[in-house]
Design a protein around this motif. Sequence first.
Motif, PDB file in Angstrom:
ATOM      1  N   HIS A  59       0.819  -1.212   0.000  1.00  0.00           N
ATOM      2  CA  HIS A  59       0.000   0.000   0.000  1.00  0.00           C
ATOM      3  C   HIS A  59       0.852   1.262   0.000  1.00  0.00           C
ATOM      4  O   HIS A  59       1.908   1.326   0.637  1.00  0.00           O
ATOM      5  N   ARG A  60       0.359   2.272  -0.671  1.00  0.00           N
ATOM      6  CA  ARG A  60       0.922   3.622  -0.610  1.00  0.00           C
ATOM      7  C   ARG A  60      -0.176   4.538  -0.088  1.00  0.00           C
ATOM      8  O   ARG A  60      -1.238   4.642  -0.692  1.00  0.00           O
ATOM      9  N   ILE A 117     -10.076  10.697   7.604  1.00  0.00           N
ATOM     10  CA  ILE A 117     -10.416   9.600   8.510  1.00  0.00           C
ATOM     11  C   ILE A 117      -9.804   9.891   9.867  1.00  0.00           C
ATOM     12  O   ILE A 117      -8.739  10.513   9.966  1.00  0.00           O
ATOM     13  N   SER A 118     -10.507   9.480  10.933  1.00  0.00           N
ATOM     14  CA  SER A 118     -10.037   9.725  12.296  1.00  0.00           C
ATOM     15  C   SER A 118     -10.389   8.533  13.175  1.00  0.00           C
ATOM     16  O   SER A 118     -11.542   8.113  13.229  1.00  0.00           O
ATOM     17  N   ALA A 119      -9.390   7.979  13.857  1.00  0.00           N
ATOM     18  CA  ALA A 119      -9.585   6.831  14.744  1.00  0.00           C
ATOM     19  C   ALA A 119      -9.765   7.302  16.173  1.00  0.00           C
ATOM     20  O   ALA A 119      -8.925   8.041  16.705  1.00  0.00           O
ATOM     21  N   PRO A 127      -3.137  -4.503   7.327  1.00  0.00           N
ATOM     22  CA  PRO A 127      -4.252  -3.666   6.856  1.00  0.00           C
ATOM     23  C   PRO A 127      -5.332  -4.473   6.133  1.00  0.00           C
ATOM     24  O   PRO A 127      -5.033  -5.335   5.309  1.00  0.00           O
ATOM     25  N   ILE A 128      -6.590  -4.173   6.462  1.00  0.00           N
ATOM     26  CA  ILE A 128      -7.733  -4.743   5.753  1.00  0.00           C
ATOM     27  C   ILE A 128      -8.619  -3.589   5.290  1.00  0.00           C
ATOM     28  O   ILE A 128      -8.678  -2.538   5.937  1.00  0.00           O
ATOM     29  N   PRO A 129      -9.318  -3.756   4.180  1.00  0.00           N
ATOM     30  CA  PRO A 129     -10.123  -2.643   3.652  1.00  0.00           C
ATOM     31  C   PRO A 129     -11.385  -2.410   4.462  1.00  0.00           C
ATOM     32  O   PRO A 129     -12.005  -3.358   4.958  1.00  0.00           O
ATOM     33  N   VAL A 130     -11.757  -1.146   4.603  1.00  0.00           N
ATOM     34  CA  VAL A 130     -13.040  -0.791   5.214  1.00  0.00           C
ATOM     35  C   VAL A 130     -14.134  -1.134   4.213  1.00  0.00           C
ATOM     36  O   VAL A 130     -14.037  -0.783   3.034  1.00  0.00           O
ATOM     37  N   ASP A 131     -15.153  -1.833   4.679  1.00  0.00           N
ATOM     38  CA  ASP A 131     -16.226  -2.271   3.781  1.00  0.00           C
ATOM     39  C   ASP A 131     -17.042  -1.088   3.247  1.00  0.00           C
ATOM     40  O   ASP A 131     -17.109  -0.030   3.871  1.00  0.00           O
ATOM     41  N   GLY A 132     -17.672  -1.304   2.122  1.00  0.00           N
ATOM     42  CA  GLY A 132     -18.578  -0.317   1.564  1.00  0.00           C
ATOM     43  C   GLY A 132     -18.094   0.320   0.294  1.00  0.00           C
ATOM     44  O   GLY A 132     -18.881   0.901  -0.464  1.00  0.00           O
ATOM     45  N   THR A 144      -5.523   5.850   1.051  1.00  0.00           N
ATOM     46  CA  THR A 144      -4.723   5.914  -0.170  1.00  0.00           C
ATOM     47  C   THR A 144      -5.079   7.192  -0.929  1.00  0.00           C
ATOM     48  O   THR A 144      -6.042   7.886  -0.601  1.00  0.00           O
ATOM     49  N   ALA A 145      -4.321   7.480  -1.976  1.00  0.00           N
ATOM     50  CA  ALA A 145      -4.593   8.669  -2.789  1.00  0.00           C
ATOM     51  C   ALA A 145      -5.959   8.583  -3.459  1.00  0.00           C
ATOM     52  O   ALA A 145      -6.597   9.602  -3.723  1.00  0.00           O
ATOM     53  N   ALA A 146      -6.433   7.364  -3.712  1.00  0.00           N
ATOM     54  CA  ALA A 146      -7.740   7.182  -4.333  1.00  0.00           C
ATOM     55  C   ALA A 146      -8.880   7.261  -3.321  1.00  0.00           C
ATOM     56  O   ALA A 146     -10.052   7.204  -3.708  1.00  0.00           O
ATOM     57  N   GLY A 147      -8.545   7.393  -2.021  1.00  0.00           N
ATOM     58  CA  GLY A 147      -9.561   7.529  -0.998  1.00  0.00           C
ATOM     59  C   GLY A 147     -10.007   6.232  -0.350  1.00  0.00           C
ATOM     60  O   GLY A 147     -10.928   6.238   0.471  1.00  0.00           O
ATOM     61  N   SER A 148      -9.386   5.104  -0.704  1.00  0.00           N
ATOM     62  CA  SER A 148      -9.773   3.855  -0.050  1.00  0.00           C
ATOM     63  C   SER A 148      -9.186   3.808   1.359  1.00  0.00           C
ATOM     64  O   SER A 148      -8.050   4.229   1.591  1.00  0.00           O
ATOM     65  N   ALA A 149      -9.988   3.312   2.309  1.00  0.00           N
ATOM     66  CA  ALA A 149      -9.600   3.271   3.713  1.00  0.00           C
ATOM     67  C   ALA A 149      -9.193   1.863   4.110  1.00  0.00           C
ATOM     68  O   ALA A 149      -9.880   0.893   3.773  1.00  0.00           O
ATOM     69  N   TRP A 150      -8.092   1.761   4.836  1.00  0.00           N
ATOM     70  CA  TRP A 150      -7.579   0.495   5.337  1.00  0.00           C
ATOM     71  C   TRP A 150      -7.329   0.643   6.826  1.00  0.00           C
ATOM     72  O   TRP A 150      -6.839   1.687   7.279  1.00  0.00           O
TER      73      TRP A 150
END
Length: 491
Positions: A243-244, A298-300, A286-291, A259-265
């Motif tokens: 991942h980048r 993003i904030s944890a 890392p696993i992908p956030v569903d949806g 990621t730059a494309a907006g996918s959340a892991w």
Amino acid sequence: MRPTHLLAALLAAASVVACSDAGGPNLTGINPVSILDVTVIPGVDTLFVPDTISGGEQLTLVAIVETRAGPRTDLPIAWSSSEPSVATVDDKGLVTARGYGTTVISASASRVGTARVTVAPMFEADTLSNVLVSVSGGDAFSCGLTERDRVYCWGRNSVGQLGGLQPDTVCVNEYLNRDEEPCALIPVRAAGGPYLQVASGDEHACAIRVDGRAFCWGSGVDGRLGNGTTADRAEPTLVSGAHRFVSVTTGGKHSCALTAAGSAWCWGLDTLGQLGNTLPASSTTPIPVDGGRAFQAISAGWLHTCGITTEGEALCWGSDTAQQLGNGSEGGSLTPVAVQTGLRFTAISAGRDHSCALAAGGQLYCWGAGADGRLTGTESLNMATPVQVPGIWTRVAAGGSHTCAASSNGVSCWGRYNLGRLGKEGVAAGSTSITTVLSEAVTTLTAGERHACAVLAAGGTRCWGSNVMGAFGDGLQALLRRTPVAVRPLS
């Protein structure tokens, strides 16, 4: 300005060149005609090195030989470098930095695969200053990023959460039976880099290097470091996978990145769905956030996570014990659910058990646990949907049991008053009013478990609240500071 040449090599695609090579190795038992292709992994990489190249800066390349019988990595390979003065390569694919520049590493096995490797300095000392440009507060420690893309941390160091030099200072932890623990009362530099961003969590921290790779350090419990193990790490360790990322956030015992494309892991503890995946199991990688939604932020939080989609919609997932998901109902969610509002947001912050977000017009809304007035400065009840905070704001940070926000001319805080969290002398016990902390503009604002910090637009960093383990980096260990104090200048 960040050195642009550090990123230039990352735009080059990996190249694989199929060609005849009479000088390749003798592949005993393998008919050269059966070799279809050679691919080098990674196809493009950057070695970031200190001011003086010692020869210890290395990376390993792997050659995958595609044969008619399938891919192989055990065949003899002839390795070479087009620019040995930049980097050399041995017969195992180990690349060693020799000087600044770019070289093409070739792997020959009757066909040739190539990788482009750049050797670049960590920073440009002549043009960049060593002052903090951002700061992130965790639990009794803080980390900050300098203009030179270095990370410095200070405060509690019980499990290596400072990420570098192990200071010999010992602090008394007033929160854990007065146990003595390692700490740093002034900022110390974390290893590695150069970095783009840093985030501090409960007992761990993560940072994004300029090439997009994520590194984490500190407590590895529940897999929060993302490196495939649960072991603690005192220095930054690479997050698993190819991942980048462009940003990272750290919560109680989990971490997430975009990621730059907006996918959340996400990775780490997942007892209540804070990783955003339908399988409620902790993950050491890392696993992908569903949806499939694309996020801009993003904030944890402690046991929940929130994000803003590229369309400005606020989503949250994980624990909902105090209605911190903001979806108008009780009960947690393993996957992202929409915060119940028709507004579009630009920034979001997840605290221990409450959440806040900024609307496009500067209006601030909070939801979740309302004890001590942490939502609006007046409301003390839990709120399952967003409630508006008076005023127009530019930044927000939700902490352990307090909230801080910045306007165009200063910083204010509200919520639990003890330990100096509200940053002002004379705040009465039980007060739920919004309290002015700073009367000057800031560029960064963060709220930890029991303290808060801000980087001033005019220069310098200020912290307030609990300083029990040196979380302010001012050279002193004090139980609390009711007014902002300056972080010690970096060495």
